[in-house]
Write an enzyme that holds these catalytic residues in place. Structure first.
Site, PDB file in Angstrom:
ATOM      1  N   MET A 169      -4.589   4.010  -0.865  1.00 38.29           N
ATOM      2  CA  MET A 169      -5.533   4.595   0.618  1.00 38.29           C
ATOM      3  C   MET A 169      -6.013   5.554  -0.476  1.00 38.29           C
ATOM      4  SD  MET A 169      -4.355   3.475   3.021  1.00 38.29           S
ATOM      5  CE  MET A 169      -4.921   4.324   4.574  1.00 38.29           C
ATOM      6  N   GLY A 229      -0.322   4.204  -5.431  1.00 40.49           N
ATOM      7  CA  GLY A 229      -0.062   3.301  -5.929  1.00 40.49           C
ATOM      8  C   GLY A 229       1.201   3.299  -6.109  1.00 40.49           C
ATOM      9  N   ILE A 279       0.865  -1.046  -0.029  1.00 40.96           N
ATOM     10  CA  ILE A 279       0.527  -0.192   0.114  1.00 40.96           C
ATOM     11  C   ILE A 279       0.828   1.626   0.395  1.00 40.96           C
ATOM     12  CG2 ILE A 279      -2.111   1.397   1.402  1.00 40.96           C
ATOM     13  CD1 ILE A 279      -2.162  -0.893   2.864  1.00 40.96           C
ATOM     14  N   CYS A 280       0.142   2.296  -0.458  1.00 42.32           N
ATOM     15  CA  CYS A 280       0.667   3.651  -0.084  1.00 42.32           C
ATOM     16  C   CYS A 280      -0.444   4.375  -0.973  1.00 42.32           C
ATOM     17  CB  CYS A 280       2.652   3.960  -1.697  1.00 42.32           C
ATOM     18  SG  CYS A 280       1.911   4.316  -3.001  1.00 42.32           S
ATOM     19  N   ARG A 281       0.581   5.613  -0.943  1.00 48.17           N
ATOM     20  CA  ARG A 281      -1.045   7.074  -1.117  1.00 48.17           C
ATOM     21  C   ARG A 281      -1.932   6.507  -2.452  1.00 48.17           C
ATOM     22  NH1 ARG A 281      -2.073  12.387  -2.645  1.00 48.17           N
ATOM     23  NH2 ARG A 281      -3.806  12.968  -1.444  1.00 48.17           N
TER      24      ARG A 281
END
Ligand SMILES: Cc1cc2nc3c(=O)[nH]c(=O)nc-3n(C[C@H](O)[C@H](O)[C@H](O)COP(=O)(O)OP(=O)(O)OC[C@H]3O[C@@H](n4cnc5c(N)ncnc54)[C@H](O)[C@@H]3O)c2cc1C
Length: 565
Positions: A553, A529, A525-527
């Site tokens: 996210m 992708g 996961i990141c903000r």
């Protein structure tokens, strides 16, 4: 050849003009029940909001233009009341005098449109309840707003005594594009606006998670949404006020009510003439816009057309298809081989400076028809190079065939240049493009307009990475068994964290691989992708089972964090 066209707006008027350009000798009669031809329906909500202040601006071409430029016998205030296909005649009623005449034709074109749905609810005919369908409708709305109450005329601006304007309430029923556009315009006119919608989302063609972004945005701009609630009736109060009653038992005060409950194809004449009406309730036509009678054509909102992606019969009330179909009917009448390719439902709505646009199939449509051969990606590229002032993120959802990469649909939301991305994708979709074609599309670029990797390229690259196996993806509804790895910086977690995720920032990942399991799937996961993509590539090459959580996210909590204003 004598051609009669019934309906003088988008489909009818474009058919008349094209016919004349192709055949100087044809006798063309265009009959229109209302007082105007070729008027801009699409501008009506903006006339309500005074964004288009002059009514005259709504007239694209008037009856005299059609008479002088195109030698079309335009008859306004003239209603077609009966078609006799065997005799090839139409009965025409003068709306003012009631006089009925009969006119013969060689070819007949129906473009009667789709009137608004108006259920027989208690109180629906009370003064103060309007539709936004015709120029006279908007004139009545403007008069009601301007004359209905002294407060509504802006007296508070001129009076030395009265400095506080009392709240004036508007209730809009229906969260489709006409309802939302009108709601926005009533906010501009100073109303406290509530929009009541029976479904659990606005803008039905959008997938729910994308609609949620729109809902959050319009609520932040002052529209109160009452979803999952239908209107039950209307009651009259004192001083021209109304109360809107809903099925859940709620009531909303209103100084004005707008009905925007959708439209239904006008098939009255067609049915009475024995023409086939399809399963969706529109006039059945072939790809040449010919009805089941060889000399009668039908176009626009009144007809059923094939959905370009699903192949299903569908109804689409949009000006673009109506105009193209009018032109195609004229071509075919004059002996050309034109065909309508089907509809992609390409649409856009502007709301408070932002836009939501879509094309092709939504995920819910694919699910409804049981199509499992699709994948989706979410991405959040900037509208143009981030270093150039004014760049805004665009939230995009792209649907494509798992088996061959064919583009199936796209939805996009944002405050800058959403339209050109969906327009580019719409052309690609109609040409049968794959996500690999999107990767390779060569598009305009200078920093104020786009990026060297335009959002359209970027969409193709992300999707193609998935299909090539370079970037396996997961979605938020499949996180239960996976090991969640969050590669954002700790400072970002303070704003929004993913419950249960282990945080190793991307910059530290190579050094901390030993902390990760080799026997479990890792969802990264990141903000948005993008960093998760790099992390996923690293992990895959180091022998881990890893997937990028599509959209990161942002796809989990679009509504909270996406919009900047
Ligand atoms: C408020 C509003 C906003 C819109 N905004 C957009 C938009 O932003 N983008 C978009 O793509 N589309 C938009 N649309 C939809 C678009 O206007 C329609 O899809 C398009 O006008 C359909 O063209 P048509 O010729 O089929 O029907 P219409 O434009 O509805 O014309 C039908 C005409 O036929 C006449 N008529 C009907 N029966 C008879 C009869 N028996 N005898 C004589 N005349 C008859 C009617 O009076 C009417 O003028 C909007 C529509 C509305 C109402």
């Amino acid at each position: 050849m004598k051609v009669i066209i019934i309906g003088g707006s988008a489909g009818g008027a474009s058919c008349a003009a094209r016919l004349r350009r192709l055949d100087e000798k044809a006798e063309i009669i265009m009959v229109e029940r209302g007082p105007y031809v070729s008027y801009a329906n699409c501008g009506l909500p903006y006339h309500v909001g005074d964004v288009i202040p002059k009514e005259a601006s709504l007239f694209v071409a008037d009856a005299n233009t059609f008479r002088s430029y195109f030698a079309v016998d335009v008859r306004t205030g003239c209603e077609a009341t009966k078609i006799s296909p065997d005799k090839k005649t139409v009965a025409l009623r003068n709306v003012e005098t009631g006089e009925v005449t009969t006119e013969s034709y060689d070819k007949l074109v129906l473009s009667p449109g789709a009137p608004s749905v108006r259920p027989p609810l208690p109180g629906i005919d009370l003064p103060g309840i309007f539709e936004v369908r015709t120029v006279p409708d908007t004139r009545a709305i403007r008069e009601w707003i301007e004359k209905g109450s002294p407060f509504l005329t802006g007296m508070h601006k001129y009076s030395g005594f009265q400095t506080l304007r009392p709240k004036t309430h508007a209730v809009v029923i229906g969260g489709g594009f006409i309802g939302l556009e009108t709601a926005e315009n009533l906010v501009h006119r100073g109303f406290d606006v509530t929009l009541v919608e029976m479904a659990d989302q606005v803008l039905a063609p959008l997938d729910l998670e994308m609609a949620r972004v729109v809902e959050g945005y319009v609520e932040r701009h002052g529209i109160h949404l009452a979803l999952n609630d239908g209107v039950a009736g209307f009651e009259k109060g004192a001083n021209d006020t109304l109360t809107v009653l809903t099925k859940s038992g709620k009531s909303y005060p209103a100084n004005i009510v707008i009905l925007a409950l959708g439209v239904r194809p006008d098939t009255t004449l067609a049915k009475a003439a024995g023409l086939e009406v399809g399963e969706r309730g529109g006039i059945r036509v072939d790809e040449h816009m010919r009805t089941t009678h060889p000399d009668i054509f039908a176009v626009g909102d009144a007809v059923e057309v094939k959905d370009f992606v699903t192949g299903e019969w569908s109804l689409v009330a949009l000006a673009g298809p109506a105009n193209r179909q009018g032109r195609i009917a004229a071509d075919v009448i004059t002996g050309r081989e034109s065909r309508f390719r089907g509809t992609q439902g390409t649409s856009i709505i502007g709301l408070f400076g932002a836009a939501a646009a879509w094309v092709g199939a939504s995920e819910k449509t694919l699910k409804r028809i049981g199509d499992k051969d699709y994948e989706k990606v979410y991405l959040y590229p900037n509208s143009h190079a981030g270093y150039y002032p004014g760049a805004k993120p665009i939230a995009m959802k792209i649907l494509f065939r798992k088996s061959n990469g064919k583009l199936l649909g796209a939805q996009a939301l944002g405050e800058d240049n959403v339209d050109k991305r969906i327009s580019a994708l719409a052309v690609a979709l109609q040409m049968g493009a794959t996500v690999y074609d999107l990767e390779e599309s060569e598009l305009c670029y200078a920093p104020q307009f786009g990026s060297a990797k335009d959002p359209v390229n970027f969409a193709g690259m992300v999707a193609a990475d998935v299909l090539r196996g370079d970037m396996p993806i997961g979605h938020w509804d499949g996180t239960e068994k996976a090991f969640l790895l969050d590669v954002r910086e700790p400072v970002e977690l303070a704003v929004e964290s993913a419950p249960g995720a282990v945080n190793i920032p991307l910059g530290q990942l190579r050094a901390r691989l030993g902390e990760l399991p080799r026997d479990r799937e890792i969802l990264v996961i990141c903000r948005s992708g993008q960093r998760a993509y790099s992390a996923t590539r690293l992990l895959l090459q180091k022998g881990f089972k890893a997937r990028n959580l599509a959209g990161g996210m942002l796809s989990r909590a679009h509504a909270e964090s996406f919009w900047t204003t």
